[in-house]
Design a protein around this motif. Structure first.
Motif, PDB file in Angstrom:
ATOM      1  N   UNK A   1      43.819  30.067  36.927  1.00  0.00           N
ATOM      2  CA  UNK A   1      43.895  31.046  37.771  1.00  0.00           C
ATOM      3  C   UNK A   1      42.645  30.672  38.907  1.00  0.00           C
ATOM      4  N   UNK A   2      43.155  30.406  40.291  1.00  0.00           N
ATOM      5  CA  UNK A   2      42.266  30.140  41.165  1.00  0.00           C
ATOM      6  C   UNK A   2      41.908  31.082  42.136  1.00  0.00           C
ATOM      7  N   UNK A   3      40.675  31.850  42.091  1.00  0.00           N
ATOM      8  CA  UNK A   3      40.370  33.066  42.827  1.00  0.00           C
ATOM      9  C   UNK A   3      39.699  32.763  44.152  1.00  0.00           C
ATOM     10  N   UNK A   4      40.159  33.286  45.540  1.00  0.00           N
ATOM     11  CA  UNK A   4      39.845  33.048  46.621  1.00  0.00           C
ATOM     12  C   UNK A   4      39.311  34.235  47.257  1.00  0.00           C
ATOM     13  N   UNK A   5      38.163  34.472  47.783  1.00  0.00           N
ATOM     14  CA  UNK A   5      37.898  35.516  48.557  1.00  0.00           C
ATOM     15  C   UNK A   5      38.353  34.934  50.146  1.00  0.00           C
ATOM     16  N   UNK A   6      39.621  35.868  50.488  1.00  0.00           N
ATOM     17  CA  UNK A   6      40.101  35.588  51.871  1.00  0.00           C
ATOM     18  C   UNK A   6      39.035  35.749  52.905  1.00  0.00           C
TER      19      UNK A   6
ATOM     20  N   UNK B   1      52.327  29.976  41.686  1.00  0.00           N
ATOM     21  CA  UNK B   1      52.473  31.545  41.537  1.00  0.00           C
ATOM     22  C   UNK B   1      51.234  32.022  42.382  1.00  0.00           C
ATOM     23  N   UNK B   2      51.424  33.467  42.720  1.00  0.00           N
ATOM     24  CA  UNK B   2      50.368  34.018  43.738  1.00  0.00           C
ATOM     25  C   UNK B   2      50.289  35.422  43.447  1.00  0.00           C
ATOM     26  N   UNK B   3      49.124  36.126  43.432  1.00  0.00           N
ATOM     27  CA  UNK B   3      49.090  37.530  43.266  1.00  0.00           C
ATOM     28  C   UNK B   3      49.026  38.104  44.508  1.00  0.00           C
ATOM     29  N   UNK B   4      49.792  38.920  44.713  1.00  0.00           N
ATOM     30  CA  UNK B   4      49.678  39.752  46.180  1.00  0.00           C
ATOM     31  C   UNK B   4      49.673  41.279  46.036  1.00  0.00           C
ATOM     32  N   UNK B   5      48.737  41.734  46.404  1.00  0.00           N
ATOM     33  CA  UNK B   5      48.895  43.369  46.237  1.00  0.00           C
ATOM     34  C   UNK B   5      48.513  43.692  44.705  1.00  0.00           C
TER      35      UNK B   5
ATOM     36  N   UNK C   1      39.628  30.624  34.336  1.00  0.00           N
ATOM     37  CA  UNK C   1      39.550  31.477  35.704  1.00  0.00           C
ATOM     38  C   UNK C   1      38.381  30.808  36.536  1.00  0.00           C
ATOM     39  N   UNK C   2      38.882  30.473  37.778  1.00  0.00           N
ATOM     40  CA  UNK C   2      37.883  29.552  38.762  1.00  0.00           C
ATOM     41  C   UNK C   2      37.644  30.619  40.073  1.00  0.00           C
ATOM     42  N   UNK C   3      36.463  30.855  40.156  1.00  0.00           N
ATOM     43  CA  UNK C   3      35.796  31.499  41.284  1.00  0.00           C
ATOM     44  C   UNK C   3      35.784  30.172  42.196  1.00  0.00           C
ATOM     45  N   UNK C   4      36.599  30.219  43.556  1.00  0.00           N
ATOM     46  CA  UNK C   4      36.560  29.277  44.381  1.00  0.00           C
ATOM     47  C   UNK C   4      35.536  29.281  45.484  1.00  0.00           C
ATOM     48  N   UNK C   5      34.792  30.347  45.498  1.00  0.00           N
ATOM     49  CA  UNK C   5      33.803  30.674  46.602  1.00  0.00           C
ATOM     50  C   UNK C   5      32.703  29.474  46.821  1.00  0.00           C
ATOM     51  N   UNK C   6      32.575  28.624  45.803  1.00  0.00           N
ATOM     52  CA  UNK C   6      31.737  27.265  46.113  1.00  0.00           C
ATOM     53  C   UNK C   6      32.055  26.612  47.530  1.00  0.00           C
ATOM     54  N   UNK C   7      33.261  26.524  47.913  1.00  0.00           N
ATOM     55  CA  UNK C   7      34.063  26.174  48.994  1.00  0.00           C
ATOM     56  C   UNK C   7      33.597  26.530  50.266  1.00  0.00           C
ATOM     57  N   UNK C   8      33.314  27.885  50.273  1.00  0.00           N
ATOM     58  CA  UNK C   8      33.004  28.456  51.497  1.00  0.00           C
ATOM     59  C   UNK C   8      31.835  28.090  52.385  1.00  0.00           C
ATOM     60  N   UNK C   9      32.174  27.697  53.530  1.00  0.00           N
ATOM     61  CA  UNK C   9      31.189  27.140  54.451  1.00  0.00           C
ATOM     62  C   UNK C   9      30.623  25.805  54.153  1.00  0.00           C
ATOM     63  N   UNK C  10      31.315  25.125  53.324  1.00  0.00           N
ATOM     64  CA  UNK C  10      30.783  23.773  52.929  1.00  0.00           C
ATOM     65  C   UNK C  10      31.561  22.942  53.962  1.00  0.00           C
ATOM     66  N   UNK C  11      30.813  22.215  54.606  1.00  0.00           N
ATOM     67  CA  UNK C  11      31.333  21.358  55.774  1.00  0.00           C
ATOM     68  C   UNK C  11      32.121  20.212  55.178  1.00  0.00           C
ATOM     69  N   UNK C  12      33.439  19.779  55.830  1.00  0.00           N
ATOM     70  CA  UNK C  12      34.219  18.713  55.347  1.00  0.00           C
ATOM     71  C   UNK C  12      34.832  18.848  53.973  1.00  0.00           C
ATOM     72  N   UNK C  13      35.103  20.119  53.254  1.00  0.00           N
ATOM     73  CA  UNK C  13      35.617  19.974  52.098  1.00  0.00           C
ATOM     74  C   UNK C  13      36.744  20.587  52.206  1.00  0.00           C
ATOM     75  N   UNK C  14      37.260  21.492  53.268  1.00  0.00           N
ATOM     76  CA  UNK C  14      38.560  21.937  53.405  1.00  0.00           C
ATOM     77  C   UNK C  14      39.781  21.031  52.861  1.00  0.00           C
TER      78      UNK C  14
ATOM     79  N   UNK D   1      47.359  31.323  42.200  1.00  0.00           N
ATOM     80  CA  UNK D   1      46.376  31.612  43.149  1.00  0.00           C
ATOM     81  C   UNK D   1      46.326  33.037  43.289  1.00  0.00           C
ATOM     82  N   UNK D   2      44.957  33.969  43.553  1.00  0.00           N
ATOM     83  CA  UNK D   2      44.692  35.225  43.505  1.00  0.00           C
ATOM     84  C   UNK D   2      43.634  35.460  44.760  1.00  0.00           C
ATOM     85  N   UNK D   3      43.859  36.377  45.555  1.00  0.00           N
ATOM     86  CA  UNK D   3      43.047  36.743  46.574  1.00  0.00           C
ATOM     87  C   UNK D   3      42.336  38.206  46.151  1.00  0.00           C
TER      88      UNK D   3
END
Length: 210
Positions: A159-164, A181-185, A124-137, A26-28
């Motif tokens: 690698x799942x990339x999320x925009x926090x 595993x996570x990418x921090x900083x 490498x997966x951009x997970x932005x599709x889930x943002x603001x999508x009702x009921x998917x969280x 997971x990376x932010x």
């Protein structure tokens, strides 16, 4: 003891760390120079080793991975012709049924990652599709936990990339708990918040029943 057939022949490095036991990350990291510093060496290493690059991006961003590869000095057209680079969109992966269907997505992961003849893959997966999508969280959180069972059966890196900035804090915490595993900083580390997927799913079931 026989060698694990899923294990890569050489170590895979990413964001200053080594991906060995766990390869679900997971990376932010958000755009710009920080993203380049994390992903550019990972992409170049993959191309140099003959690995397959597999991108899942917004339909509006299909040119971005190709432009990055060209900027790094590689022939993107040749890589795509030889199926060493594939660009998929949210609408033909996570949302290919018109909405997020976890089982359908698991079936797609099986197809993309569990073929024993497939080359080493860096997905490498951009997970932005889930943002603001009702009921998917909740569906997505449980999907990420269950995905660990699939990822334990192959040798590839996912690698799942999320925009926090697009998700609330509670969701981000739960996403962290589903990735070993996570990418921090900008640095890769084993995630201290990771919960065994079976235990995590049991916990979610208890919460849903209460």
């Amino acid at each position: 003891m026989e060698a694990d057939p899923r294990a890569p022949v050489e170590p895979i490095t990413f964001a200053g760390g080594v991906l060995d036991r766990y390869r679900h990350v997971c990376t932010f990291v958000n755009g710009g120079r920080e993203s380049d510093a994390v992903f550019d060496p990972f992409i170049s290493q993959g191309i140099d080793r003959g690995d397959r690059l597999l991108y899942v991006v917004s339909p509006k961003e299909t040119a971005t991975p190709i432009n990055r590869i060209r900027r790094l000095g590689y022939d993107a057209g040749d890589l795509m012709h030889r199926h060493r680079c594939e660009v998929h969109t949210w609408t033909d992966t996570y949302l290919r049924t018109g909405e997020f269907d976890p089982q359908d997505t698991f079936d797609l992961l099986d197809h993309l990652l569990l073929d024993p003849a497939a080359p080493q893959t860096r997905m490498m997966c951009d997970m932005g599709w889930a943002a603001d999508r009702d009921g998917v969280a909740e569906q997505l959180i449980q999907f990420e936990a269950r995905a660990n069972f699939i990822h334990a059966r192959h040798r590839h890196v996912v690698i799942c990339s999320y925009d926090a900035s697009l998700f609330d804090g509670g969701f981000i915490v739960d996403v962290l708990r589903t990735h070993p595993m996570v990418v921090v900083g900008g640095m890769l580390q084993e995630n201290p918040f990771f919960v065994d997927p079976a235990a995590f799913l049991e916990e979610r079931a208890r919460l849903a029943a209460s």
